[in-house]
Scaffold this motif. Structure first.
Motif, PDB file in Angstrom:
ATOM      1  N   LYS A  72      12.280   1.988  -9.431  1.00  0.00           N
ATOM      2  CA  LYS A  72      13.158   1.857 -10.956  1.00  0.00           C
ATOM      3  C   LYS A  72      12.397   2.256 -12.025  1.00  0.00           C
ATOM      4  CE  LYS A  72      16.742  -1.101  -8.531  1.00  0.00           C
ATOM      5  NZ  LYS A  72      16.807  -2.508  -8.248  1.00  0.00           N
ATOM      6  N   VAL A  73      11.260   1.855 -11.947  1.00  0.00           N
ATOM      7  CA  VAL A  73      10.237   1.991 -13.123  1.00  0.00           C
ATOM      8  C   VAL A  73       9.847   3.441 -13.316  1.00  0.00           C
ATOM      9  CG1 VAL A  73       7.931   1.588 -14.359  1.00  0.00           C
ATOM     10  CG2 VAL A  73       9.070  -0.339 -13.153  1.00  0.00           C
ATOM     11  N   PHE A  74       9.718   4.108 -12.187  1.00  0.00           N
ATOM     12  CA  PHE A  74       9.328   5.486 -12.256  1.00  0.00           C
ATOM     13  C   PHE A  74      10.491   6.213 -12.565  1.00  0.00           C
ATOM     14  CE2 PHE A  74       5.432   4.348  -9.987  1.00  0.00           C
ATOM     15  CZ  PHE A  74       4.437   4.864 -10.821  1.00  0.00           C
ATOM     16  N   ASP A  75      11.784   5.779 -12.140  1.00  0.00           N
ATOM     17  CA  ASP A  75      12.939   6.320 -12.506  1.00  0.00           C
ATOM     18  C   ASP A  75      12.877   6.796 -13.892  1.00  0.00           C
ATOM     19  OD1 ASP A  75      13.923   6.857  -9.757  1.00  0.00           O
ATOM     20  OD2 ASP A  75      15.212   5.001  -9.967  1.00  0.00           O
ATOM     21  N   ILE A  76      12.583   5.920 -14.735  1.00  0.00           N
ATOM     22  CA  ILE A  76      12.574   5.780 -16.249  1.00  0.00           C
ATOM     23  C   ILE A  76      11.441   6.229 -16.642  1.00  0.00           C
ATOM     24  CG2 ILE A  76      12.715   4.271 -18.344  1.00  0.00           C
ATOM     25  CD1 ILE A  76      13.897   2.154 -16.533  1.00  0.00           C
ATOM     26  N   ILE A  77      10.125   6.057 -16.173  1.00  0.00           N
ATOM     27  CA  ILE A  77       8.862   6.415 -16.961  1.00  0.00           C
ATOM     28  C   ILE A  77       8.688   7.914 -16.816  1.00  0.00           C
ATOM     29  CG2 ILE A  77       7.302   6.221 -14.954  1.00  0.00           C
ATOM     30  CD1 ILE A  77       5.757   4.533 -17.341  1.00  0.00           C
ATOM     31  N   THR A  78       9.222   8.425 -15.506  1.00  0.00           N
ATOM     32  CA  THR A  78       9.192   9.939 -15.403  1.00  0.00           C
ATOM     33  C   THR A  78       9.680  10.826 -16.485  1.00  0.00           C
ATOM     34  OG1 THR A  78      10.932   9.937 -13.639  1.00  0.00           O
ATOM     35  CG2 THR A  78       8.639   9.924 -13.072  1.00  0.00           C
TER      36      THR A  78
ATOM     37  N   GLY B 290       2.015   9.637 -14.658  1.00  0.00           N
ATOM     38  CA  GLY B 290       0.643   9.938 -13.871  1.00  0.00           C
ATOM     39  C   GLY B 290      -0.379   8.731 -13.942  1.00  0.00           C
ATOM     40  N   ARG B 291      -0.361   8.354 -15.226  1.00  0.00           N
ATOM     41  CA  ARG B 291      -1.328   7.270 -15.590  1.00  0.00           C
ATOM     42  C   ARG B 291      -0.993   5.937 -15.124  1.00  0.00           C
ATOM     43  NH1 ARG B 291      -6.090   6.241 -15.805  1.00  0.00           N
ATOM     44  NH2 ARG B 291      -7.001   5.330 -17.588  1.00  0.00           N
ATOM     45  N   LEU B 292       0.440   5.526 -15.007  1.00  0.00           N
ATOM     46  CA  LEU B 292       0.682   4.554 -14.207  1.00  0.00           C
ATOM     47  C   LEU B 292       0.298   4.577 -12.709  1.00  0.00           C
ATOM     48  CD1 LEU B 292       2.084   1.794 -14.363  1.00  0.00           C
ATOM     49  CD2 LEU B 292       4.291   2.808 -13.960  1.00  0.00           C
TER      50      LEU B 292
ATOM     51  N   ASN C 247       0.842  -1.133   0.064  1.00  0.00           N
ATOM     52  CA  ASN C 247       0.158  -0.173   0.108  1.00  0.00           C
ATOM     53  C   ASN C 247       0.905   1.220   0.046  1.00  0.00           C
ATOM     54  OD1 ASN C 247      -1.760   2.057   0.528  1.00  0.00           O
ATOM     55  ND2 ASN C 247      -2.763   1.220   2.024  1.00  0.00           N
ATOM     56  N   TYR C 248       1.065   1.989  -1.111  1.00  0.00           N
ATOM     57  CA  TYR C 248       1.675   3.218  -1.314  1.00  0.00           C
ATOM     58  C   TYR C 248       0.733   4.402  -1.413  1.00  0.00           C
ATOM     59  CZ  TYR C 248       5.666   0.006  -1.994  1.00  0.00           C
ATOM     60  OH  TYR C 248       6.733  -0.808  -1.815  1.00  0.00           O
ATOM     61  N   ASN C 249      -0.208   4.423  -0.790  1.00  0.00           N
ATOM     62  CA  ASN C 249      -1.291   5.528  -0.852  1.00  0.00           C
ATOM     63  C   ASN C 249      -0.946   6.562   0.266  1.00  0.00           C
ATOM     64  OD1 ASN C 249      -3.613   4.627  -2.795  1.00  0.00           O
ATOM     65  ND2 ASN C 249      -3.697   2.858  -1.329  1.00  0.00           N
ATOM     66  N   HIS C 250      -0.038   6.318   1.032  1.00  0.00           N
ATOM     67  CA  HIS C 250       0.540   7.270   2.143  1.00  0.00           C
ATOM     68  C   HIS C 250       1.921   7.711   1.721  1.00  0.00           C
ATOM     69  CE1 HIS C 250      -3.473   6.934   3.576  1.00  0.00           C
ATOM     70  NE2 HIS C 250      -3.294   5.602   3.587  1.00  0.00           N
ATOM     71  N   VAL C 251       2.605   7.068   0.944  1.00  0.00           N
ATOM     72  CA  VAL C 251       4.130   7.540   0.561  1.00  0.00           C
ATOM     73  C   VAL C 251       4.069   7.793  -0.874  1.00  0.00           C
ATOM     74  CG1 VAL C 251       4.919   6.305   2.453  1.00  0.00           C
ATOM     75  CG2 VAL C 251       4.814   5.146   0.265  1.00  0.00           C
ATOM     76  N   SER C 252       4.999   8.202  -1.330  1.00  0.00           N
ATOM     77  CA  SER C 252       5.303   8.481  -2.760  1.00  0.00           C
ATOM     78  C   SER C 252       5.843   7.128  -3.495  1.00  0.00           C
ATOM     79  CB  SER C 252       6.668   9.699  -2.967  1.00  0.00           C
ATOM     80  OG  SER C 252       6.953   9.607  -4.404  1.00  0.00           O
ATOM     81  N   VAL C 253       4.621   6.845  -4.293  1.00  0.00           N
ATOM     82  CA  VAL C 253       4.937   5.492  -5.276  1.00  0.00           C
ATOM     83  C   VAL C 253       6.207   5.830  -6.275  1.00  0.00           C
ATOM     84  CG1 VAL C 253       3.241   5.893  -6.918  1.00  0.00           C
ATOM     85  CG2 VAL C 253       3.952   3.584  -6.309  1.00  0.00           C
TER      86      VAL C 253
END
Length: 185
Positions: free
Chosen positions: A54-60, A121-123, A40-46
């Motif tokens: 690692k996915v967000f490092d690329i996708i952002t 954002g969509r992810l 559950n990452y609803n209360h921290v930055s996913v």
């Protein structure tokens, strides 16, 4: 007057579409998403504090418009997926999930989508960590609990001038891939 505008829009669409027909997408990416133990990452930055960082490092860093789709890698059938999504929808205060095709196929494609920008954002929405419950997304965190569902997210990035044409490409790709979820008429 309106006829002239339609001619102008069509003429302006030719050049970017021709480039795509010759060169394809600007860039392609693939990401594995293991839903077995999603936390559950609803209360921290996913984006930074999660198994997905690692996915967000690329996708952002992806700036252009994109087409994307989620492909089921595990042995889950379309019927199992539909059953789990339908059960999730019955839960009070569940978040919005995409429509289930009336005659859903035996496809291994879960969903096809598009964005004009900011695919990250969509992810977040598809993973289920977006705060607004009415914003539609796959909501994977919620209905995949207790499964060993494994997905591959495939992303095709295009040049910025293609942003207005993503809807047409999404519809065509969805007709080809026949996803289990989402409206593409």
């Amino acid at each position: 007057m309106m006829n002239q505008k339609i001619k102008e829009f069509s003429l302006n669409a030719l050049e970017p579409l021709q480039r795509v027909s010759q060169n394809g997408a600007k860039e392609t990416y693939e990401f594995d998403i293991d839903c077995f133990e999603m936390k559950n990452y609803n209360h921290v930055s996913v984006l930074k504090e999660s198994d997905f960082s690692k996915v967000f490092d690329i996708i952002t860093k992806i700036s252009g418009p994109c087409l994307y789709y989620f492909e089921i890698q595990s042995d889950h059938s379309a019927e199992e997926i539909v059953d789990r999504v339908n059960k999730y929808r019955l839960i009070k205060d569940s978040k919005a999930v995409p429509a289930i095709k009336k005659n859903f196929s035996k496809s291994k494609i879960l969903y096809v989508g598009k964005v004009k920008k900011a695919i990250w954002g969509r992810l977040v929405q598809h993973l289920g960590y977006y705060k607004v419950p009415r914003t539609q997304g796959l909501q994977l965190f919620y209905w995949t609990q207790g499964t060993n569902l494994s997905l591959k997210m495939k992303v095709l990035e295009f040049e910025h001038e293609m942003a207005d044409y993503m809807g047409v490409l999404e519809t065509k790709l969805a007709k080809e891939l026949k996803p289990i979820l989402g409206k593409h008429s």
